[in-house]
Structure formats: structure tokens, C-alpha cells
Design an enzyme around this catalytic site. Structure first.
Site, short mmCIF file in Angstrom:
data_model
loop_
_atom_site.label_atom_id
_atom_site.label_comp_id
_atom_site.label_asym_id
_atom_site.label_seq_id
_atom_site.Cartn_x
_atom_site.Cartn_y
_atom_site.Cartn_z
N ASP A 139 43.25 78.47 143.17
CA ASP A 139 43.36 79.11 141.88
C ASP A 139 42.57 80.52 142.05
O ASP A 139 41.52 80.58 142.52
CB ASP A 139 42.85 78.41 140.82
CG ASP A 139 43.11 78.64 139.29
OD1 ASP A 139 43.99 79.02 139.30
OD2 ASP A 139 42.22 78.28 138.45
N GLU A 171 49.90 86.25 138.49
CA GLU A 171 49.77 86.56 137.04
C GLU A 171 50.15 87.88 136.49
O GLU A 171 49.57 88.67 137.15
CB GLU A 171 48.28 86.08 136.58
CG GLU A 171 48.05 86.33 135.11
CD GLU A 171 46.66 85.81 134.99
OE1 GLU A 171 45.95 84.98 135.18
OE2 GLU A 171 45.91 86.59 133.96
N HIS A 222 40.18 82.01 129.05
CA HIS A 222 39.43 80.86 130.08
C HIS A 222 38.05 80.50 129.29
O HIS A 222 37.66 81.25 128.35
CB HIS A 222 38.90 81.50 131.30
CG HIS A 222 40.20 81.61 132.26
ND1 HIS A 222 40.52 82.90 132.63
CD2 HIS A 222 40.88 80.86 132.89
CE1 HIS A 222 41.66 82.76 133.52
NE2 HIS A 222 41.76 81.37 133.85
N HIS A 248 47.27 79.31 131.68
CA HIS A 248 45.72 79.15 131.91
C HIS A 248 44.85 79.07 130.71
O HIS A 248 45.49 79.10 129.64
CB HIS A 248 45.36 80.52 132.78
CG HIS A 248 45.72 80.40 133.96
ND1 HIS A 248 44.89 80.45 135.39
CD2 HIS A 248 47.01 80.45 134.56
CE1 HIS A 248 45.54 80.71 136.40
NE2 HIS A 248 46.59 80.45 135.93
N GLY A 296 43.39 76.10 129.45
CA GLY A 296 43.97 75.20 128.59
C GLY A 296 42.82 74.61 127.49
O GLY A 296 43.29 73.77 126.68
N THR A 297 41.58 74.72 127.93
CA THR A 297 40.43 74.12 127.06
C THR A 297 40.53 74.60 125.58
O THR A 297 40.59 76.02 125.61
CB THR A 297 39.20 74.37 127.87
OG1 THR A 297 38.97 73.82 129.37
CG2 THR A 297 38.08 73.87 126.97
N THR A 355 37.16 74.11 131.77
CA THR A 355 36.05 73.91 131.18
C THR A 355 35.99 72.40 130.30
O THR A 355 34.92 71.97 130.52
CB THR A 355 35.90 75.10 130.15
OG1 THR A 355 36.02 76.30 130.72
CG2 THR A 355 34.63 74.96 129.40
P1 13P Z 1 39.76 76.44 131.13
O1 13P Z 1 38.37 76.60 131.72
O2 13P Z 1 39.83 77.38 129.62
O3 13P Z 1 40.27 75.28 130.64
O4 13P Z 1 40.83 77.31 131.95
C1 13P Z 1 41.12 76.85 133.06
C2 13P Z 1 42.06 77.74 133.92
O5 13P Z 1 42.88 78.36 133.40
C3 13P Z 1 41.73 77.78 135.16
O6 13P Z 1 42.44 78.67 136.07
#
Ligand code: 13P
Length: 284
Positions: A81, A133, A177, A205, A207-208, A230
Site C-alpha cells: 500500500d 491514486e 486517512h 482509502h 475506511g475508518t 486505523t
Molecule cells: P484508515 O486508517 O482511515 O482506515 O485508512 C486506511 C487506508 O486507506 C490505508 O491505505
């Protein structure tokens, strides 16, 4: 079963589900996430970002991720990633990652295209998939920077995909993020325009903290890979902290068990929202 990411995302594109792509930084997280995937019979992606390599060297965690994927009884793609240099991307490919991301989102579009093309050429030699991206997802992968969100332009998406032929495209639609300062509301107007303009699977990206109903709307509108980092790290911390508070830690191995449980619980919750359960059968 180790699988190419492109194969997973093309299957997801035929319907309304999406694949969870979970960031890991140690063996306990890998074990917890694979356990959730196996229990729900779900395909899954394990990933690690370049910024995490300070704590988890790629030469050590990479082979562990590949071995876990091979041992799993569900399809698992292993993804690198937010790769920032071709050298580190090549190392991930040499280790056996089945997918890599070159992140040139901070670059002008044409430079992002030129550098992404170098990754596409390299990955082709390994039969691996490539994610890139455009636009800017907010925040930063390790919380060290507060990058402003710059939503993806559908016209740029067409130019980028035509020029690079990437297998998956990460877009910015109000996502960031890390933990959001306020509940995020994604720009579905932009998502649907991008979805209608390009045929590649789209990646979300950050997702948290995204609301379950927004995840569901995303997976029904072209988002086929959803990154979660996260939330896993927080869930692992909380699980260990709760176990200490309840007197459940009587030695180091109990900490490891609590870590596995934290990663498992978080993965399970997201797999259900992404409607991934039982989709492993599509690859048997
Ligand atoms: P989060 O840490 O907000 O879940 O994002 C994860 C991410 O996009 C990793 O590339």
C-alpha cells in the site's frame, strides 16, 4: 490461497459487494484478520503501507503475509500500500506480493501518469496487479501529516486510466486517512461520475469512521476495494487494554491473544458491511 488482487476485484465488480483490504503490522493482526475471513468464507486483502516499514520491516513481515495467504482456506491477495519509490515496490514484488500501489497522488497528473507507468511495466513482469491514486485522500497513512482533501476529477480519471491501464484506481471523494474529526459524508455525486467514466474497479482509502450506510452505497456504486487501517490498530489497542482492565492478562501470551481478538472483531464487522461473506466460493 494466494490470489491476484485483479481477480478478486473483477469478481466483485460483477455484483454489489466489495473486498476489505486490511492493513497489518504484525503476526497477531494477520492471524485475526484471516480467522475472520475463514469463518465467514470471505476473500480478503492483507496490506501494509510503506510508512509502516519503520516498525515492521518488509523483508520480515512480507514473507509472513505471503505464507499466511498461502495457508488460508479462502482467497487472500497481498498488497503493498502507498508505495512511494520503485525500489521498495520491486522489493515487495520480489517477496511475492500479488498487488502493489504506486502513490503519485501528490504529483501533477502527467508526472503521476509517467511514474505509475513505470510501476505498471515492472508489475507486469511478476503478473501482479497495480493500484494508483488521483485526487488527494485527506490526512496521511501514519497520521504524521494533515493533507487536505482534493476530490478526484472524473476527466482526470479518464485520462489517467487510458494512459496507465491500472487495475484499480483509488479516488478522493471526501475520505481521509485516520480518525475523522467529524462524521464524514462522502461525495456520491463525484463517485457516480467517476464510475460512469472509467471501467476499472475503484478503491476507497480512509475506511475508518465511514458510516455503514455510506460503505454500502459505495460498494453499490463501483467501490470494490475498501482500505481499513486505523480501526484495526485501535481495535487491537482497545482489546489489549480491556483485557488488562478485566484482569485477563497473566503473561505475554495473553496479550497476543487479545491482539488477535481485536483484529478479528474489527475485520468481522467490516466483512459483514462489505457483504463479502461466502464470496470465497466464487474462486473454488
Ligand atoms: P484508515 O486508517 O482511515 O482506515 O485508512 C486506511 C487506508 O486507506 C490505508 O491505505
Amino acid at each position: 490461497m494466494l490470489i491476484n488482487m485483479k481477480e478478486l476485484l473483477s469478481a466483485a465488480q460483477k455484483s454489489d459487494w466489495a473486498v476489505g483490504s486490511f492493513s497489518v503490522s504484525n503476526m497477531e493482526m494477520v492471524l485475526g484478520i484471516i480467522k475472520a475471513a475463514e469463518e465467514t468464507n470471505s476473500p480478503i486483502i492483507l496490506q501494509i503501507a510503506q510508512v509502516r516499514l519503520k516498525q515492521s520491516p518488509l523483508e520480515l513481515i512480507g514473507p509472513l503475509m505471503i505464507a499466511a495467504a498461502k495457508n488460508a482456506n479462502v482467497p487472500v491477495a497481498v498488497h503493498f500500500d502507498h508505495g512511494l519509490t520503485l525500489e521498495i515496490i520491486k522489493l515487495a514484488l520480489d517477496i511475492g506480493f500479488t498487488s502493489v500501489m504506486f502513490d503519485g497522488s501528490h504529483l501533477p497528473l502527467e508526472e503521476n501518469i509517467t511514474k505509475t507507468l513505470l510501476t505498471v511495466e515492472l508489475a507486469k513482469k511478476y503478473g501482479a496487479s497495480v493500484e494508483a491514486e488521483i485526487g488527494c485522500v485527506g490526512g496521511s497513512e501514519d497520521g504524521s501529516d494533515d493533507i487536505a482533501i482534493n476530490c478526484t476529477s472524473p476527466e482526470d480519471a479518464v485520462r489517467f486510466v487510458d494512459a496507465t491501464n491500472v487495475d484499480a484506481l483509488a479516488i478522493a471523494i471526501g475520505n481521509a486517512h485516520g480518525n475523522y474529526k467529524e462524521t464524514p459524508h462522502l461525495r456520491f455525486d463525484i463517485l457516480t461520475k467517476v464510475r460512469d467514466s472509467v471501467s476499472v474497479p475503484l478503491v476507497l482509502h480512509g475506511g475508518t469512521g465511514i458510516l455503514p450506510e455510506e460503505f454500502i452505497k459505495c460498494r453499490k456504486n463501483g467501490i470494490k476495494k475498501i482500505n481499513i487501517a486505523t480501526a484495526t490498530f485501535d481495535s487491537v489497542c482497545n482489546s489489549v487494554s480491556d483485557a488488562f482492565k478485566s484482569g485477563g492478562i497473566n503473561g505475554y501470551y495473553d496479550i497476543q491473544t487479545a491482539e488477535v481478538d481485536g483484529a478479528y472483531n474489527n475485520a468481522l464487522k467490516h466483512i459483514k458491511i462489505f457483504d463479502c461473506s461466502n464470496k470465497a466460493d466464487l474462486f473454488r
